[in-house]
Design an enzyme around this catalytic site. Structure first.
Site, PDB file in Angstrom:
ATOM      1  N   ARG A  36      20.430  -1.187   4.078  1.00 39.16           N
ATOM      2  CA  ARG A  36      19.259  -1.087   5.144  1.00 39.16           C
ATOM      3  C   ARG A  36      19.794   0.500   5.140  1.00 39.16           C
ATOM      4  NH1 ARG A  36      19.273  -5.695   6.103  1.00 39.16           N
ATOM      5  NH2 ARG A  36      19.635  -6.954   7.595  1.00 39.16           N
TER       6      ARG A  36
ATOM      7  N   SER B 137      20.246  -6.799  15.103  1.00 34.64           N
ATOM      8  CA  SER B 137      21.582  -7.069  14.888  1.00 34.64           C
ATOM      9  C   SER B 137      22.065  -4.961  14.755  1.00 34.64           C
ATOM     10  CB  SER B 137      21.899  -6.845  13.237  1.00 34.64           C
ATOM     11  OG  SER B 137      21.601  -7.828  12.626  1.00 34.64           O
TER      12      SER B 137
ATOM     13  N   GLU C 195      23.193  -0.008  13.168  1.00 31.78           N
ATOM     14  CA  GLU C 195      22.453   0.274  12.726  1.00 31.78           C
ATOM     15  C   GLU C 195      20.748   0.634  13.405  1.00 31.78           C
ATOM     16  OE1 GLU C 195      20.419  -4.465  10.536  1.00 31.78           O
ATOM     17  OE2 GLU C 195      18.587  -2.935  12.350  1.00 31.78           O
TER      18      GLU C 195
HETATM   19  P1  FAD Z   1      10.711   1.653  14.903  1.00 36.73           P
HETATM   20  O1  FAD Z   1      11.136   1.621  15.544  1.00 36.73           O
HETATM   21  O2  FAD Z   1       9.917   2.146  15.690  1.00 36.73           O
HETATM   22  O3  FAD Z   1      11.390   3.246  13.422  1.00 36.73           O
HETATM   23  C1  FAD Z   1      11.991   3.069  13.454  1.00 36.73           C
HETATM   24  C2  FAD Z   1      12.713   4.513  12.718  1.00 36.73           C
HETATM   25  O4  FAD Z   1      12.051   4.216  11.095  1.00 36.73           O
HETATM   26  C3  FAD Z   1      13.019   5.662  13.698  1.00 36.73           C
HETATM   27  O5  FAD Z   1      13.416   6.348  12.725  1.00 36.73           O
HETATM   28  C4  FAD Z   1      11.525   5.917  13.179  1.00 36.73           C
HETATM   29  O6  FAD Z   1      11.479   7.161  13.497  1.00 36.73           O
HETATM   30  C5  FAD Z   1      10.798   5.782  11.851  1.00 36.73           C
HETATM   31  N1  FAD Z   1       9.731   5.683  11.674  1.00 36.73           N
HETATM   32  C6  FAD Z   1       8.704   4.383  11.782  1.00 36.73           C
HETATM   33  N2  FAD Z   1       7.809   4.588  11.462  1.00 36.73           N
HETATM   34  C7  FAD Z   1       7.638   5.905  10.723  1.00 36.73           C
HETATM   35  C8  FAD Z   1       6.829   6.023   9.946  1.00 36.73           C
HETATM   36  N3  FAD Z   1       5.242   5.708   9.742  1.00 36.73           N
HETATM   37  N4  FAD Z   1       7.139   7.623   8.720  1.00 36.73           N
HETATM   38  C9  FAD Z   1       8.007   7.678   8.722  1.00 36.73           C
HETATM   39  N5  FAD Z   1       9.485   6.648   9.749  1.00 36.73           N
HETATM   40  C10 FAD Z   1       9.028   6.148  10.696  1.00 36.73           C
HETATM   41  N6  FAD Z   1      15.907  -6.177   9.920  1.00 36.73           N
HETATM   42  C11 FAD Z   1      16.664  -6.178   9.339  1.00 36.73           C
HETATM   43  O7  FAD Z   1      16.470  -4.815   8.258  1.00 36.73           O
HETATM   44  N7  FAD Z   1      16.053  -7.309   9.107  1.00 36.73           N
HETATM   45  C12 FAD Z   1      16.146  -8.249   9.921  1.00 36.73           C
HETATM   46  O8  FAD Z   1      16.482  -9.628   9.794  1.00 36.73           O
HETATM   47  C13 FAD Z   1      15.807  -7.747  11.334  1.00 36.73           C
HETATM   48  N8  FAD Z   1      15.651  -8.848  12.520  1.00 36.73           N
HETATM   49  C14 FAD Z   1      15.160  -7.929  13.377  1.00 36.73           C
HETATM   50  C15 FAD Z   1      15.214  -8.738  14.306  1.00 36.73           C
HETATM   51  C16 FAD Z   1      14.950  -8.416  15.842  1.00 36.73           C
HETATM   52  C17 FAD Z   1      14.297  -9.606  16.926  1.00 36.73           C
HETATM   53  C18 FAD Z   1      14.633  -7.057  16.240  1.00 36.73           C
HETATM   54  C19 FAD Z   1      13.923  -6.399  17.062  1.00 36.73           C
HETATM   55  C20 FAD Z   1      14.840  -5.910  14.987  1.00 36.73           C
HETATM   56  C21 FAD Z   1      14.771  -6.674  13.715  1.00 36.73           C
HETATM   57  N9  FAD Z   1      14.709  -5.456  12.671  1.00 36.73           N
HETATM   58  C22 FAD Z   1      15.593  -6.538  11.111  1.00 36.73           C
HETATM   59  C23 FAD Z   1      15.063  -4.510  12.940  1.00 36.73           C
HETATM   60  C24 FAD Z   1      13.662  -3.701  12.492  1.00 36.73           C
HETATM   61  O9  FAD Z   1      12.612  -5.102  12.966  1.00 36.73           O
HETATM   62  C25 FAD Z   1      13.166  -2.988  11.824  1.00 36.73           C
HETATM   63  O10 FAD Z   1      14.660  -1.947  10.887  1.00 36.73           O
HETATM   64  C26 FAD Z   1      12.043  -2.935  11.718  1.00 36.73           C
HETATM   65  O11 FAD Z   1      11.710  -1.959  10.341  1.00 36.73           O
HETATM   66  C27 FAD Z   1      11.545  -1.451  12.769  1.00 36.73           C
HETATM   67  O12 FAD Z   1      10.034  -1.294  12.204  1.00 36.73           O
HETATM   68  P2  FAD Z   1       9.499  -0.343  13.938  1.00 36.73           P
HETATM   69  O13 FAD Z   1       8.120  -0.750  13.190  1.00 36.73           O
HETATM   70  O14 FAD Z   1       9.664  -1.125  14.988  1.00 36.73           O
HETATM   71  O15 FAD Z   1      10.820   0.917  14.377  1.00 36.73           O
HETATM   72  N1  EPU Z   2      28.733 -15.197  12.454  1.00 30.74           N
HETATM   73  C1  EPU Z   2      29.400 -15.373  14.180  1.00 30.74           C
HETATM   74  N2  EPU Z   2      29.493 -15.245  15.052  1.00 30.74           N
HETATM   75  C2  EPU Z   2      28.266 -15.170  15.369  1.00 30.74           C
HETATM   76  C3  EPU Z   2      27.239 -14.648  14.671  1.00 30.74           C
HETATM   77  C4  EPU Z   2      27.361 -14.843  12.960  1.00 30.74           C
HETATM   78  O1  EPU Z   2      30.740 -16.280  13.180  1.00 30.74           O
HETATM   79  O2  EPU Z   2      28.092 -15.456  16.660  1.00 30.74           O
HETATM   80  C5  EPU Z   2      29.035 -15.376  11.267  1.00 30.74           C
HETATM   81  C6  EPU Z   2      28.739 -17.072  10.650  1.00 30.74           C
HETATM   82  O3  EPU Z   2      29.500 -17.473  10.187  1.00 30.74           O
HETATM   83  C7  EPU Z   2      27.416 -16.640  10.196  1.00 30.74           C
HETATM   84  C8  EPU Z   2      27.471 -14.569   9.319  1.00 30.74           C
HETATM   85  O4  EPU Z   2      28.220 -14.458  10.090  1.00 30.74           O
HETATM   86  O5  EPU Z   2      27.313 -17.231   8.782  1.00 30.74           O
HETATM   87  C9  EPU Z   2      26.407 -14.276   9.777  1.00 30.74           C
HETATM   88  O6  EPU Z   2      25.622 -15.095   9.865  1.00 30.74           O
HETATM   89  P1  EPU Z   2      23.963 -14.757  10.090  1.00 30.74           P
HETATM   90  O7  EPU Z   2      23.596 -15.345   9.145  1.00 30.74           O
HETATM   91  O8  EPU Z   2      23.163 -14.984  11.642  1.00 30.74           O
HETATM   92  O9  EPU Z   2      23.888 -12.928   9.780  1.00 30.74           O
HETATM   93  P2  EPU Z   2      23.761 -12.013   9.879  1.00 30.74           P
HETATM   94  O10 EPU Z   2      24.880 -10.768   8.795  1.00 30.74           O
HETATM   95  O11 EPU Z   2      24.664 -11.859  11.405  1.00 30.74           O
HETATM   96  C10 EPU Z   2      21.962  -9.699   9.079  1.00 30.74           C
HETATM   97  C11 EPU Z   2      21.527  -8.970   8.908  1.00 30.74           C
HETATM   98  C12 EPU Z   2      20.067  -8.973  10.199  1.00 30.74           C
HETATM   99  C13 EPU Z   2      19.437 -10.665   9.370  1.00 30.74           C
HETATM  100  C14 EPU Z   2      20.326 -12.061   8.180  1.00 30.74           C
HETATM  101  C15 EPU Z   2      19.627 -13.172   7.790  1.00 30.74           C
HETATM  102  C16 EPU Z   2      22.806  -7.578   9.588  1.00 30.74           C
HETATM  103  C17 EPU Z   2      22.729  -6.355   9.633  1.00 30.74           C
HETATM  104  N3  EPU Z   2      22.510  -8.238   9.844  1.00 30.74           N
HETATM  105  O12 EPU Z   2      22.203 -11.007   9.340  1.00 30.74           O
HETATM  106  O13 EPU Z   2      19.145  -8.844  10.364  1.00 30.74           O
HETATM  107  O14 EPU Z   2      18.167 -11.322  10.094  1.00 30.74           O
HETATM  108  O15 EPU Z   2      21.912 -11.498   7.916  1.00 30.74           O
HETATM  109  O16 EPU Z   2      20.072 -12.481   6.582  1.00 30.74           O
HETATM  110  O17 EPU Z   2      22.491  -7.581   7.739  1.00 30.74           O
HETATM  111  C18 EPU Z   2      18.427  -7.154  11.062  1.00 30.74           C
HETATM  112  O18 EPU Z   2      18.872  -6.296  10.452  1.00 30.74           O
HETATM  113  O19 EPU Z   2      18.136  -6.341  12.544  1.00 30.74           O
HETATM  114  C19 EPU Z   2      18.949  -8.344  11.205  1.00 30.74           C
HETATM  115  C20 EPU Z   2      18.807  -9.239  12.120  1.00 30.74           C
END
Ligand code: FAD
Ligand code: EPU
Length: 358
Positions: A183, A257, A353
């Protein structure tokens, strides 16, 4: 740093001051997935690099603070954003090259990430199926090196091009220059607020192998005929897991997250295990352990709880949600309470994050 300047056509100075027409006092509620009802001082949609060059040379607009916005899925806004918001809206994706091992595909920064993943799969290329359904744009994906289900963006990253507001040039950064980590990347540190990512090129393997390292994914694959498993099958599984765990931002505002999973050393993990034998942790290559922050938060009894209009999601304690009308300040207040409780109970610091802006 491994980057080089690109030669771009010279800009026509006579067009300066005429083409950039920002809107003022623009509501951002529909442009951030947390649904915060913020107002931007000024707002411009960016579709090409010439606009950025003009902006850099503009006598008035160049002096405004800038905020680069993609899909707004990893930002938490304050009520008033006193910046010029540059929403990246460029489009286009193509196969650009191939060699013995890889297909090279490029997408403009404003392309939707999930649609891009589905497009690569439809072209017959695997590599990004585990990153299906992550919200946001292609251009933001390198910022925090998006990751899920055992894959990170960096595994198939080749290079990106970005506009540098300091030099006024378009530069190219390869994988080493991006300094990807969990991240994290150089764009969140040394190059913060300096670049606008324009497009990203990926190298997708010609010989695909499913990544089933995540237990949830492996479990669901068992029910399928694995010898004929395709990237589309894995993508469908990932989509279904994500839909069962994570809140849909179109239904309930959230930013995914809210905290990173913290890293601790072996000694601290051992100590924690003595008091909390059910601690959820994952060994890392360097000997550290990643703790499941969701588990830590759940143990502090925050899961499903609410503070003001913001809450901890009932199905996933790592996600904060907007119960309607939340402000950035309320989000910060809840995040700080959660951090304080986790620190007190486990002596572990949780790092936020998403990016607080305003
Ligand atoms: P924004 O929120 O618009 O911007 C994020 C940052 O990037 C800001 O600092 C912005 O200034 C900068 N930025 C954006 N575009 C550019 C550009 N073109 N050039 C320079 N800087 C830029 N993240 C994960 O890693 N794994 C996950 O599984 C995951 N699951 C998610 C689930 C949900 C439901 C949500 C809401 C978010 C999740 N995220 C996850 C976080 C998010 O999706 C990512 O961080 C994504 O890459 C953000 O993209 P965005 O275009 O919305 O960026
Ligand atoms: N858990 C709990 N309680 C909860 C949630 C999770 O006990 O309420 C424990 C469970 O044991 C579970 C473990 O945490 O097995 C891991 O949970 P999960 O698989 O849902 O993944 P996470 O660690 O919570 C991370 C990333 C997600 C990504 C998933 C799948 C980060 C900060 N988050 O979540 O990324 O989608 O793994 O790889 O690394 C994001 O960055 O926005 C994001 C959604």
């Amino acid at each position: 740093m491994a980057y080089r300047a690109y030669n771009l056509p010279a800009m026509n100075p006579s067009n300066l001051l005429t083409r950039l027409a920002p809107a003022y006092q623009v509501p951002l509620k529909r442009l951030n997935t947390f649904g915060i009802d913020a107002i931007a001082h000024a707002y411009l949609e960016i579709t090409n690099v010439e606009q950025l060059r003009e902006l850099r040379n503009h006598p008035v607009l160049s002096r405004l603070k800038r905020l680069i916005l993609g899909g707004g899925s990893n930002v938490i806004f304050a009520d008033q954003i006193d910046s010029l918001v540059l929403r990246i809206a460029s489009t286009g994706k193509a196969i650009v090259d191939e060699d013995e091992h890889f297909m090279y595909v490029r997408a403009a920064a404003g392309e939707n990430w999930h649609e891009f993943v589905l497009w690569t799969i439809a072209q017959g290329f695997g590599g990004f199926e585990n990153l299906s359904l992550i919200p946001g744009t292609v251009g933001a994906a390198p910022i925090q090196n998006i990751g899920a289900y055992g894959t990170e963006l960096q595994s198939n990253f080749f290079h990106l091009r970005a506009f540098d507001f300091v030099s006024g040039e378009v530069i190219r950064l390869d994988k080493a220059a991006c300094q990807f980590a969990y991240r994290d990347s150089v764009f969140k540190r040394e190059l913060k607020d300096r670049l606008v990512i324009l497009d990203v090129t990926f190298a997708l393997p010609k010989k695909w192998q499913a990544n089933l390292s995540y237990a949830d994914v492996a479990q669901r694959v068992q029910a399928l005929e694995t010898s004929t498993l395709t990237p589309k099958d894995v993508s469908d599984i990932i989509i279904s897991i994500r839909q069962s765990k994570l809140p849909d931002p179109t239904v309930i505002g959230n930013a995914g997250s809210f905290f990173k999973n913290p890293l601790v050393d072996a000694a601290q993990r051992e100590q924690l295990l003595q008091t909390y034998p059910n601690l959820v942790s994952y060994p890392q290559a360097d000997g550290h352990y990643k703790l499941a922050a969701g588990w830590l938060i759940e143990q502090c009894a925050w899961k499903g709880k609410q503070l003001g209009k913001v809450g901890v999601y009932e199905k996933q304690a790592l996600v904060l949600v907007n119960h309607g009308g939340a402000s950035g300040a309320e989000v910060r207040a809840l995040a700080e309470r959660v951090q304080a409780d986790v620190l007190e109970k486990f002596a572990v610091s949780l790092e936020v994050e998403p990016v607080f802006v305003g």
